[in-house]
Design an enzyme around this catalytic site. Structure first.
Site, short mmCIF file in Angstrom:
data_model
loop_
_atom_site.label_atom_id
_atom_site.label_comp_id
_atom_site.label_asym_id
_atom_site.label_seq_id
_atom_site.Cartn_x
_atom_site.Cartn_y
_atom_site.Cartn_z
CG ASP A 104 -1.83 1.22 1.41
OD1 ASP A 104 -2.05 1.85 0.35
OD2 ASP A 104 -2.59 1.06 2.39
NE ARG A 167 -5.27 -12.22 9.88
CZ ARG A 167 -4.66 -11.21 9.36
NH1 ARG A 167 -3.99 -11.00 8.17
NH2 ARG A 167 -4.24 -10.14 10.59
P1 IMP Z 1 1.90 -0.58 3.61
O1 IMP Z 1 2.90 -0.62 4.74
O2 IMP Z 1 1.09 0.73 3.85
O3 IMP Z 1 2.52 -0.94 2.32
O4 IMP Z 1 0.97 -1.66 4.03
C1 IMP Z 1 1.11 -2.89 4.15
C2 IMP Z 1 0.29 -3.71 5.10
O5 IMP Z 1 -1.08 -3.01 5.24
C3 IMP Z 1 -0.17 -4.94 4.12
O6 IMP Z 1 0.86 -5.87 4.56
C4 IMP Z 1 -1.76 -5.21 4.93
O7 IMP Z 1 -1.21 -5.95 6.05
C5 IMP Z 1 -2.28 -3.97 5.12
N1 IMP Z 1 -3.01 -3.47 4.17
C6 IMP Z 1 -2.92 -2.46 3.29
N2 IMP Z 1 -4.02 -2.50 2.43
C7 IMP Z 1 -4.87 -3.44 3.00
C8 IMP Z 1 -6.12 -3.60 2.49
O8 IMP Z 1 -6.70 -3.00 1.69
N3 IMP Z 1 -6.74 -4.51 3.16
C9 IMP Z 1 -6.09 -5.38 4.15
N4 IMP Z 1 -4.86 -4.72 4.47
C10 IMP Z 1 -4.32 -4.13 3.92
#
Ligand code: IMP
Ligand code: MG
Length: 178
Positions: A104, A167
């Site tokens: 994300d 999950r």
């Molecule tokens: P980042 O550090 O913002 O890239 O987010 C990574 C983590 O956020 C992922 O490994 C997920 O656990 C969680 N995450 C991000 N987007 C989603 C989503 O749309 N649904 C569920 N979990 C998400």
């Protein structure tokens, strides 16, 4: 926010996911040829993807599990990555493949890839994510292997959760975020 089963809209079916996972596995096999790979499953979200992916790989692998968390119980990232358990074997001179459920902002992936590259001189460090949500990216991180690109959606199922739930859905669904 409470998510009800009837609010979940289908995004990728079980069949689509299984097919795509096999395609990604073939790409990975081609890259490593017959060299051993340390596959790092980032718990909890990437458990389903990792398990299905490694079953389709033909290269020799070793599996490692680490646990990171960043989300808490909301649908937007906290921006802080929390290493719950990041114990790893000696990865010097090894091929390392990190497996994530979704990228994300990229903060989680950056934290982990920096950790690996600051602690080990790996032969290669690659990053594979089932889903790539580019719209909120806050780092320069790009996965080397991607299952599906998605836009601004909060997705659940196939390892992905909302507040610990959903999950175990075999498909990926999404909910509208206001
Ligand atoms: P980042 O550090 O913002 O890239 O987010 C990574 C983590 O956020 C992922 O490994 C997920 O656990 C969680 N995450 C991000 N987007 C989603 C989503 O749309 N649904 C569920 N979990 C998400
Ligand atoms: Mg995750």
């Amino acid at each position: 926010m409470k998510i009800l089963k009837e609010d979940i809209k289908p995004l990728f079916s079980e069949e689509e996911i299984q097919l795509r996972v096999k395609e990604v596995a073939r790409e990975i096999d081609l890259y490593y040829k017959d060299e051993e790979v340390y596959v790092i499953c980032v718990l909890k979200g990437s458990v389903m993807f990792t398990v299905d992916l490694v079953k389709s790989l033909t290269v020799p692998i070793k599996m490692e599990f680490i646990r990171l968390s960043s989300y808490g119980s909301s649908t937007t990232t906290t921006g802080k990555v929390h290493a719950v358990d990041i114990s790893l074997p000696d990865l010097n001179d090894k091929h390392v493949l990190v497996i994530e459920d979704i990228v994300d902002t990229g903060l989680t992936a950056k934290f982990l890839l920096d950790f690996i590259n600051n602690n080990f001189h790996t032969k290669t460090t690659k990053f594979c994510s089932l889903l790539d949500k580019k719209c909120f990216r806050r780092t320069e991180i790009e996965p080397d292997y991607v299952g599906f690109n998605i836009d601004n959606k909060f997705v659940i199922g196939y390892g992905l959760d909302y507040d610990g739930q959903f999950r175990n859905m075999p498909y990926i669904g999404y909910v509208e975020i206001e």
